[in-house]
Design an enzyme around this catalytic site. Sequence first.
Site, PDB file in Angstrom:
ATOM      1  N   ASP A  88       7.470   5.301  17.768  1.00  0.00           N
ATOM      2  CA  ASP A  88       6.112   4.615  17.094  1.00  0.00           C
ATOM      3  C   ASP A  88       5.189   5.742  16.937  1.00  0.00           C
ATOM      4  O   ASP A  88       4.368   5.434  16.466  1.00  0.00           O
ATOM      5  CB  ASP A  88       5.747   3.580  17.819  1.00  0.00           C
ATOM      6  CG  ASP A  88       5.306   3.947  19.315  1.00  0.00           C
ATOM      7  OD1 ASP A  88       5.509   5.114  19.691  1.00  0.00           O
ATOM      8  OD2 ASP A  88       4.797   2.989  20.203  1.00  0.00           O
ATOM      9  N   SER A  89       5.576   7.136  17.441  1.00  0.00           N
ATOM     10  CA  SER A  89       4.780   8.341  17.013  1.00  0.00           C
ATOM     11  C   SER A  89       4.625   8.205  15.511  1.00  0.00           C
ATOM     12  O   SER A  89       3.794   9.040  15.056  1.00  0.00           O
ATOM     13  CB  SER A  89       5.266   9.560  17.550  1.00  0.00           C
ATOM     14  OG  SER A  89       6.616   9.655  17.487  1.00  0.00           O
TER      15      SER A  89
ATOM     16  N   ASP B   6      11.740   2.304  18.609  1.00  0.00           N
ATOM     17  CA  ASP B   6      10.728   1.821  19.414  1.00  0.00           C
ATOM     18  C   ASP B   6      10.158   0.520  19.151  1.00  0.00           C
ATOM     19  O   ASP B   6       9.979   0.203  17.990  1.00  0.00           O
ATOM     20  CB  ASP B   6       9.356   2.870  19.364  1.00  0.00           C
ATOM     21  CG  ASP B   6       9.375   3.768  20.450  1.00  0.00           C
ATOM     22  OD1 ASP B   6      10.075   3.297  21.538  1.00  0.00           O
ATOM     23  OD2 ASP B   6       8.679   4.746  20.189  1.00  0.00           O
TER      24      ASP B   6
ATOM     25  N   LYS C  36      13.641   0.734  22.371  1.00  0.00           N
ATOM     26  CA  LYS C  36      12.859   1.507  23.480  1.00  0.00           C
ATOM     27  C   LYS C  36      11.637   0.573  23.658  1.00  0.00           C
ATOM     28  O   LYS C  36      11.016   0.060  22.822  1.00  0.00           O
ATOM     29  CB  LYS C  36      12.724   2.737  23.431  1.00  0.00           C
ATOM     30  CG  LYS C  36      11.767   3.452  24.516  1.00  0.00           C
ATOM     31  CD  LYS C  36      11.962   4.984  24.358  1.00  0.00           C
ATOM     32  CE  LYS C  36      10.777   5.617  23.431  1.00  0.00           C
ATOM     33  NZ  LYS C  36       9.432   5.328  23.548  1.00  0.00           N
TER      34      LYS C  36
ATOM     35  N   GLU D 153       7.974   0.332  26.335  1.00  0.00           N
ATOM     36  CA  GLU D 153       7.227   1.067  27.180  1.00  0.00           C
ATOM     37  C   GLU D 153       6.699  -0.066  28.281  1.00  0.00           C
ATOM     38  O   GLU D 153       6.261  -1.255  28.007  1.00  0.00           O
ATOM     39  CB  GLU D 153       5.789   1.483  26.751  1.00  0.00           C
ATOM     40  CG  GLU D 153       6.125   2.518  25.743  1.00  0.00           C
ATOM     41  CD  GLU D 153       4.607   3.390  25.079  1.00  0.00           C
ATOM     42  OE1 GLU D 153       3.631   2.800  25.506  1.00  0.00           O
ATOM     43  OE2 GLU D 153       4.914   4.060  24.052  1.00  0.00           O
TER      44      GLU D 153
ATOM     45  N   GLU E  16       7.700  10.447  30.324  1.00  0.00           N
ATOM     46  CA  GLU E  16       6.825  11.131  29.603  1.00  0.00           C
ATOM     47  C   GLU E  16       5.772  11.767  30.506  1.00  0.00           C
ATOM     48  O   GLU E  16       5.011  11.091  30.958  1.00  0.00           O
ATOM     49  CB  GLU E  16       6.163  10.345  28.325  1.00  0.00           C
ATOM     50  CG  GLU E  16       5.423  11.082  27.420  1.00  0.00           C
ATOM     51  CD  GLU E  16       4.852  10.650  26.167  1.00  0.00           C
ATOM     52  OE1 GLU E  16       5.736   9.563  25.825  1.00  0.00           O
ATOM     53  OE2 GLU E  16       4.044  11.284  25.405  1.00  0.00           O
TER      54      GLU E  16
END
Length: 273
Positions: free
Chosen positions: A53-54, A92, A122, A124, A191
């Site tokens: 999602d960067s 993501d 993925k 978070e 991270e």
Amino acid sequence: MAGYISDDNRKVTTHRLIEMKKRGEKISMLTSYDYTTAQIVDGAGIDVILVGDSASNVMAGNVTTLPITLDQMIYHGKSVVRGVKRALVIVDMPFGSYQGNELEGLSSAIRIMKESHADALKMEGGEEIIPTVKRIISAGIPVMGHLGLMPQSINKYGTYAVRAKDNDEAEKLIRDAHLLEEAGCFGLVLEKIPAELATRVAKELTIPVIGIGAGSGVDGQVLVVTDMLGMTNGFRPRFLRLYADLNEIMTSAIGRYVEDVKSGDFPNEKEQY
Ligand code: KIV
């Protein structure tokens, strides 16, 4: 050609990543967001491609990862999958697509898998997302966890500084890592945390732990492709190694093109019909 090309052309699976950890083979992972880059990254022998999602930052120019939508992640995921033959492709789950409740998370996960054809997702978070992680995995969708600096929570942290430097946060991170493994995650991204802590987590877990700014004692490394290629102007955190200066190369090439167009040198006789 310089670099490492695996002689094993079989498609990388989540199972193979776990085997790689068992035999001590490090896992290479990079982000990609589009077809052309994904083809190059896959062709260069990467094990895992993350449609991060960067993309919100490096593709769309947003300050954070929060604005990117489920539809946009699916678009990036689809484009990447079309360019990949060998790497495992992970997409993501974007902010707001799974934090509400388990069913919302499951329906977002199913949309990404059905529409992008990616291999895995993925997410978070730790303890607070475990019921959703379990629900998604129970539908047959492989999930990778993400702890430490979690950019989707930037408004809670207020800074992108190194996480888990104090004991309480480090202990919570270790607990969360175990919970994610027990919930059935096939891997975990850590991270921007102290290397010693990341090494301990990688030793305690049987699933592969991939680090970004988490030192060398983990099972693999991930970087944002535009950062390591030197495209992202001025972004030079300590954990980043520059493998090219594409910003310089592209600026100079485009500058020469502008000059050639202005001077009438391009196109010449051979470059026309
Ligand atoms: O979105 C992303 O690029 C990521 C990596 C930094 C791990 O989550």
